[in-house]
Design an enzyme around this catalytic site. Sequence first.
Site, PDB file in Angstrom:
ATOM      1  N   ASP A 225     -83.962 111.826 -14.772  1.00  0.00           N
ATOM      2  CA  ASP A 225     -84.557 111.704 -13.439  1.00  0.00           C
ATOM      3  C   ASP A 225     -84.650 113.130 -12.894  1.00  0.00           C
ATOM      4  OD1 ASP A 225     -84.433 109.010 -13.772  1.00  0.00           O
ATOM      5  OD2 ASP A 225     -82.889 108.641 -12.266  1.00  0.00           O
ATOM      6  N   ASP A 380     -88.443  98.593 -10.838  1.00  0.00           N
ATOM      7  CA  ASP A 380     -87.176  98.875 -10.148  1.00  0.00           C
ATOM      8  C   ASP A 380     -86.751  97.632  -9.365  1.00  0.00           C
ATOM      9  OD1 ASP A 380     -87.223 101.657 -10.909  1.00  0.00           O
ATOM     10  OD2 ASP A 380     -88.722 101.997  -9.358  1.00  0.00           O
TER      11      ASP A 380
HETATM   12  O1  1PR Z   1     -93.103 104.957  -8.235  1.00  0.00           O
HETATM   13  O2  1PR Z   1     -94.688 105.610 -10.034  1.00  0.00           O
HETATM   14  O3  1PR Z   1     -93.812 107.315  -8.459  1.00  0.00           O
HETATM   15  O4  1PR Z   1     -92.356 106.283 -10.185  1.00  0.00           O
HETATM   16  C1  1PR Z   1     -91.113 106.738  -9.750  1.00  0.00           C
HETATM   17  C2  1PR Z   1     -90.166 106.607 -10.892  1.00  0.00           C
HETATM   18  O5  1PR Z   1     -88.935 107.204 -10.502  1.00  0.00           O
HETATM   19  C3  1PR Z   1     -89.882 105.171 -11.259  1.00  0.00           C
HETATM   20  O6  1PR Z   1     -89.864 105.044 -12.651  1.00  0.00           O
HETATM   21  C4  1PR Z   1     -88.488 104.911 -10.684  1.00  0.00           C
HETATM   22  O7  1PR Z   1     -87.744 104.074 -11.551  1.00  0.00           O
HETATM   23  C5  1PR Z   1     -87.882 106.294 -10.663  1.00  0.00           C
HETATM   24  N1  1PR Z   1     -86.970 106.499  -9.515  1.00  0.00           N
HETATM   25  C6  1PR Z   1     -87.352 106.629  -8.247  1.00  0.00           C
HETATM   26  N2  1PR Z   1     -86.259 106.870  -7.478  1.00  0.00           N
HETATM   27  C7  1PR Z   1     -85.202 106.880  -8.284  1.00  0.00           C
HETATM   28  C8  1PR Z   1     -83.824 107.118  -7.893  1.00  0.00           C
HETATM   29  O8  1PR Z   1     -82.906 107.067  -8.704  1.00  0.00           O
HETATM   30  N3  1PR Z   1     -83.595 107.406  -6.621  1.00  0.00           N
HETATM   31  N4  1PR Z   1     -84.884 106.603 -10.630  1.00  0.00           N
HETATM   32  C9  1PR Z   1     -85.652 106.656  -9.573  1.00  0.00           C
HETATM   33  C10 1PR Z   1     -84.819 105.556 -11.374  1.00  0.00           C
HETATM   34  C11 1PR Z   1     -83.477 104.716 -12.951  1.00  0.00           C
HETATM   35  C12 1PR Z   1     -83.460 105.140 -14.324  1.00  0.00           C
HETATM   36  C13 1PR Z   1     -82.076 105.560 -14.697  1.00  0.00           C
HETATM   37  C14 1PR Z   1     -81.459 104.332 -15.301  1.00  0.00           C
HETATM   38  C15 1PR Z   1     -80.292 104.613 -16.172  1.00  0.00           C
HETATM   39  N5  1PR Z   1     -83.747 105.830 -12.123  1.00  0.00           N
HETATM   40  O9  1PR Z   1     -84.349 106.127 -14.528  1.00  0.00           O
HETATM   41  O10 1PR Z   1     -82.232 106.611 -15.530  1.00  0.00           O
HETATM   42  O11 1PR Z   1     -81.083 103.438 -14.247  1.00  0.00           O
HETATM   43  O12 1PR Z   1     -79.253 105.126 -15.433  1.00  0.00           O
HETATM   44  P1  1PR Z   1     -77.741 104.958 -15.920  1.00  0.00           P
HETATM   45  O13 1PR Z   1     -77.746 104.949 -17.409  1.00  0.00           O
HETATM   46  O14 1PR Z   1     -77.043 106.165 -15.379  1.00  0.00           O
HETATM   47  O15 1PR Z   1     -77.251 103.680 -15.318  1.00  0.00           O
HETATM   48  P2  1PR Z   1     -93.542 106.022  -9.174  1.00  0.00           P
END
Ligand code: 1PR
Length: 528
Positions: A225, A380
């Site tokens: 991320d 998500d």
């Molecule tokens: O909406 O098309 O602009 O895409 C935004 C992207 O960013 C999406 O794929 C969304 O999942 C991701 N995202 C947005 N905000 C966050 C955040 O964390 N605040 N991250 C985010 C999503 C989830 C996974 C993470 C897994 C594994 N993060 O990427 O890596 O949950 O984590 P873990 O193994 O530590 O549990 P758009």
Amino acid sequence: MEITLLDYGAGNVRSVVNAIEKLGLQVHTAACPEDITRAEKLVFPGVGNFGSMMRVLHEKGYVEPLLEYLRADKPFFGICLGLHALFEKSLEAPDIAGLGFIAGTVRRFETQLSVPHIGWNGINIQKNSYLFNNIAEDEKFYFVHSYHVVPEDPEVVLTKTDYGESFVSSIRAGNIMATQFHPEKSGSAGLCVFRNFLEPGPESGRGAKSTRRTKLAKRIVACLDVRANDEGDLVVTKGDQYDVREKGEVRNLGKPVALARDYYGQGADEIAFLNITGFRDFPIEDLPMLEVLRQTSRHVFVPLTIGGGILGYKDANNRTWSPLEVAAEYFRSGADKVSIGSDAVYIAEKYLETGKKTGDSSIELISSVYGSQAVVISIDPRRVYVKSPDKEKHHIIKTGIPGPNGEAFCWFQCTVKGGREGRPVDAVTLARACQELGAGEILLNSIDRDGTNSGFDIELINAVSDAVSIPVIASSGAGCEEHFLEVFTRTGAEAALAAGIFHRREMPVDQVKKYLYNKVEVRRGGML
Ligand code: 1PR
């Protein structure tokens, strides 16, 4: 030695150039028919559709010099569509003839399994050849294709692979060789195949034809991320249930390119970058993110996915960018797939409301030009508990993890803007709609499990993977090796993604793979 690359203008050939340069060789891209005639070693990577490839080869005047080159038995390496081009015709475009250098046709898979065949699969060597010197018997290579070649002459067959049926995965006729898999995306084994082609050794082999069945591997995806911190530097961050701030500061877990290289070295089968604030930035102006991709693709030879901000928008100068232009910029910078999050929710909602495909959504546009395998939908979802399934419009499940007030049922609510806003559509309905619109893969996060180390949400993953035929990447919650085994044995997920355990160095990728080896099919890459 200079290598000539035949780039007929479709798709991203950057990774092929990067792979050859990694071996210390220079690449020159053919710009006119004479460049083919002059070439000493020719590499022909193909992407896209057989018919459009042949049309472009004719338009550019490449067909005759190419045939002359092949007939002269000068060293040639075709990749994927570059293999198909050698044949007489392809059922992908039956009205357009191929080069006809090798007798036979190109046919679509006839299998109950999902097509395209995407991922890491093995090869059974049928014939001795220097092309596979130093390649271990159980090595795997990266495939992504719906069609495969059927040569008339069995003598040209170098390797076979199983995917529902047994198909020819590489051929050789003298110095002309070609693979169905992508060496440029197949890690160190792929680089070794390139080196063998470029610097031929003795024609060695294993003697007897191998007859074991090859299997598609379950993939381990390392996810980064990425966002700018308060100082404006691009950093890898990690949230707890999507909250990436600690004591007010954005958590900084390292530099994107360096971490991606580490995970590649440890044997990650894919790397995903999620630009988590992409939805509020102008992505095309997000040059650091494009630079991250360019630099990563110079050193990392497995598929790269980029997500965040893949949508149409108007920039500060009032210029309108289509989602296709945004995606094209990422593909040119080294991405193999784009992942669409928030925009996919809006698109699916509209599609579900009208029942009509508009043809101009990011999902439809990008998949029609780059293929469905290039479009990942990142979901998500968050659990919403209900007392009873009655009167609910959503896909409800009976859950083994009761809600805060003892509720025995729940649905999985999609969110947008990094989990900030809940939407009416549920994850199962969204996944189905996106598949119908042309998506090739689902990246299934869980806000409830993200960063908790408490294991994947098995109920969520089963609900979605049972509803679609495209691959599902299970994400969020991995805390130990057993969680990966659980997700691969209790759900239909084809890949498992993790972030925190890798970033915090609690467990390297190779440790996960070693644990899984002999329990589920995995690629050896990176294991000692
Ligand atoms: O909406 O098309 O602009 O895409 C935004 C992207 O960013 C999406 O794929 C969304 O999942 C991701 N995202 C947005 N905000 C966050 C955040 O964390 N605040 N991250 C985010 C999503 C989830 C996974 C993470 C897994 C594994 N993060 O990427 O890596 O949950 O984590 P873990 O193994 O530590 O549990 P758009």
